[in-house]
Scaffold this motif. Structure first.
Motif, PDB file in Angstrom:
ATOM      1  N   ASP A   1       0.851  -1.183   0.000  1.00 27.58           N
ATOM      2  CA  ASP A   1       0.000   0.000   0.000  1.00 27.58           C
ATOM      3  C   ASP A   1       0.894   1.242   0.000  1.00 27.58           C
ATOM      4  N   TRP A   2       1.155   1.774  -1.199  1.00 30.26           N
ATOM      5  CA  TRP A   2       2.053   2.923  -1.355  1.00 30.26           C
ATOM      6  C   TRP A   2       1.496   4.178  -0.699  1.00 30.26           C
ATOM      7  N   TYR A   3       0.195   4.300  -0.636  1.00 31.39           N
ATOM      8  CA  TYR A   3      -0.415   5.458   0.018  1.00 31.39           C
ATOM      9  C   TYR A   3      -0.122   5.426   1.520  1.00 31.39           C
ATOM     10  N   LYS A   4      -0.165   4.239   2.087  1.00 31.54           N
ATOM     11  CA  LYS A   4       0.153   4.092   3.511  1.00 31.54           C
ATOM     12  C   LYS A   4       1.621   4.442   3.765  1.00 31.54           C
ATOM     13  N   VAL A   5       2.496   4.000   2.880  1.00 30.53           N
ATOM     14  CA  VAL A   5       3.927   4.314   3.012  1.00 30.53           C
ATOM     15  C   VAL A   5       4.125   5.826   2.954  1.00 30.53           C
ATOM     16  N   ALA A   6       3.504   6.483   1.979  1.00 27.10           N
ATOM     17  CA  ALA A   6       3.635   7.936   1.840  1.00 27.10           C
ATOM     18  C   ALA A   6       3.126   8.642   3.091  1.00 27.10           C
ATOM     19  N   ARG A   7       1.976   8.220   3.569  1.00 27.78           N
ATOM     20  CA  ARG A   7       1.389   8.807   4.781  1.00 27.78           C
ATOM     21  C   ARG A   7       2.337   8.659   5.964  1.00 27.78           C
ATOM     22  N   ASN A   8       2.888   7.482   6.138  1.00 33.85           N
ATOM     23  CA  ASN A   8       3.774   7.224   7.267  1.00 33.85           C
ATOM     24  C   ASN A   8       5.067   8.027   7.186  1.00 33.85           C
ATOM     25  N   VAL A   9       5.589   8.210   5.981  1.00 36.24           N
ATOM     26  CA  VAL A   9       6.822   8.991   5.810  1.00 36.24           C
ATOM     27  C   VAL A   9       6.592  10.435   6.241  1.00 36.24           C
ATOM     28  N   LEU A  10       5.494  11.033   5.774  1.00 36.64           N
ATOM     29  CA  LEU A  10       5.235  12.429   6.125  1.00 36.64           C
ATOM     30  C   LEU A  10       4.868  12.570   7.594  1.00 36.64           C
TER      31      LEU A  10
ATOM     32  N   PHE B   1       3.390  18.622  -2.718  1.00 34.43           N
ATOM     33  CA  PHE B   1       2.937  18.908  -1.359  1.00 34.43           C
ATOM     34  C   PHE B   1       3.961  18.413  -0.346  1.00 34.43           C
ATOM     35  N   TYR B   2       4.510  17.242  -0.570  1.00 31.25           N
ATOM     36  CA  TYR B   2       5.549  16.713   0.322  1.00 31.25           C
ATOM     37  C   TYR B   2       6.745  17.667   0.370  1.00 31.25           C
ATOM     38  N   LEU B   3       7.179  18.149  -0.800  1.00 31.62           N
ATOM     39  CA  LEU B   3       8.308  19.085  -0.849  1.00 31.62           C
ATOM     40  C   LEU B   3       7.969  20.393  -0.144  1.00 31.62           C
ATOM     41  N   GLN B   4       6.750  20.866  -0.308  1.00 31.64           N
ATOM     42  CA  GLN B   4       6.327  22.079   0.388  1.00 31.64           C
ATOM     43  C   GLN B   4       6.401  21.877   1.904  1.00 31.64           C
ATOM     44  N   CYS B   5       5.966  20.726   2.358  1.00 24.23           N
ATOM     45  CA  CYS B   5       6.018  20.421   3.792  1.00 24.23           C
ATOM     46  C   CYS B   5       7.459  20.387   4.284  1.00 24.23           C
TER      47      CYS B   5
ATOM     48  N   LEU C   1      15.228   9.639   1.002  1.00 24.88           N
ATOM     49  CA  LEU C   1      14.294   8.546   1.225  1.00 24.88           C
ATOM     50  C   LEU C   1      15.011   7.229   0.999  1.00 24.88           C
ATOM     51  N   ASP C   2      14.993   6.365   1.992  1.00 22.06           N
ATOM     52  CA  ASP C   2      15.590   5.050   1.874  1.00 22.06           C
ATOM     53  C   ASP C   2      14.470   4.047   1.632  1.00 22.06           C
ATOM     54  N   LEU C   3      14.398   3.536   0.424  1.00 22.16           N
ATOM     55  CA  LEU C   3      13.330   2.600   0.047  1.00 22.16           C
ATOM     56  C   LEU C   3      13.743   1.147   0.176  1.00 22.16           C
ATOM     57  N   SER C   4      14.947   0.903   0.688  1.00 24.79           N
ATOM     58  CA  SER C   4      15.463  -0.466   0.747  1.00 24.79           C
ATOM     59  C   SER C   4      14.683  -1.337   1.731  1.00 24.79           C
ATOM     60  N   ASP C   5      14.034  -0.747   2.725  1.00 25.03           N
ATOM     61  CA  ASP C   5      13.289  -1.542   3.714  1.00 25.03           C
ATOM     62  C   ASP C   5      11.881  -1.906   3.257  1.00 25.03           C
ATOM     63  N   LEU C   6      11.450  -1.355   2.136  1.00 29.53           N
ATOM     64  CA  LEU C   6      10.109  -1.646   1.653  1.00 29.53           C
ATOM     65  C   LEU C   6      10.071  -2.981   0.941  1.00 29.53           C
TER      66      LEU C   6
END
Length: 75
Positions: A2-11, A54-58, A69-74
């Motif tokens: 669930d990429w949306y969940k990953v994005a949410r958790n990162v922010l 939006f992420y960059l703005q934040c 962003l380290d994506l190796s754990d996904l």
């Protein structure tokens, strides 16, 4: 995955690291000329479907000079 969940958790993790609430983020975003409300931020994060812009703005509003962003754990 669930990429949306990953994005949410990162922010959310970034906000937690900085001790910033959605309300505070709205104020910080306004400081860089981005109009968002506490509610609109909450909605974006609950869906996880916000733009990379939006992420960059934040990140900019939080005072981050760089983003890694380290994506190796996904899986």
């Amino acid at each position: 995955m669930d990429w949306y969940k990953v994005a949410r958790n990162v922010l959310r993790a970034e906000l937690a690291r900085h001790g910033v609430s959605y309300r505070q983020l709205a104020v910080l975003l306004a400081g860089i000329g981005v109009a968002e409300t506490e509610r609109s931020i909450a909605n974006k994060l609950s869906r996880g479907s916000f733009s990379f812009a939006f992420y960059l703005q934040c990140m900019r509003a939080l005072g981050r000079a760089d983003v890694r962003l380290d994506l190796s754990d996904l899986n």
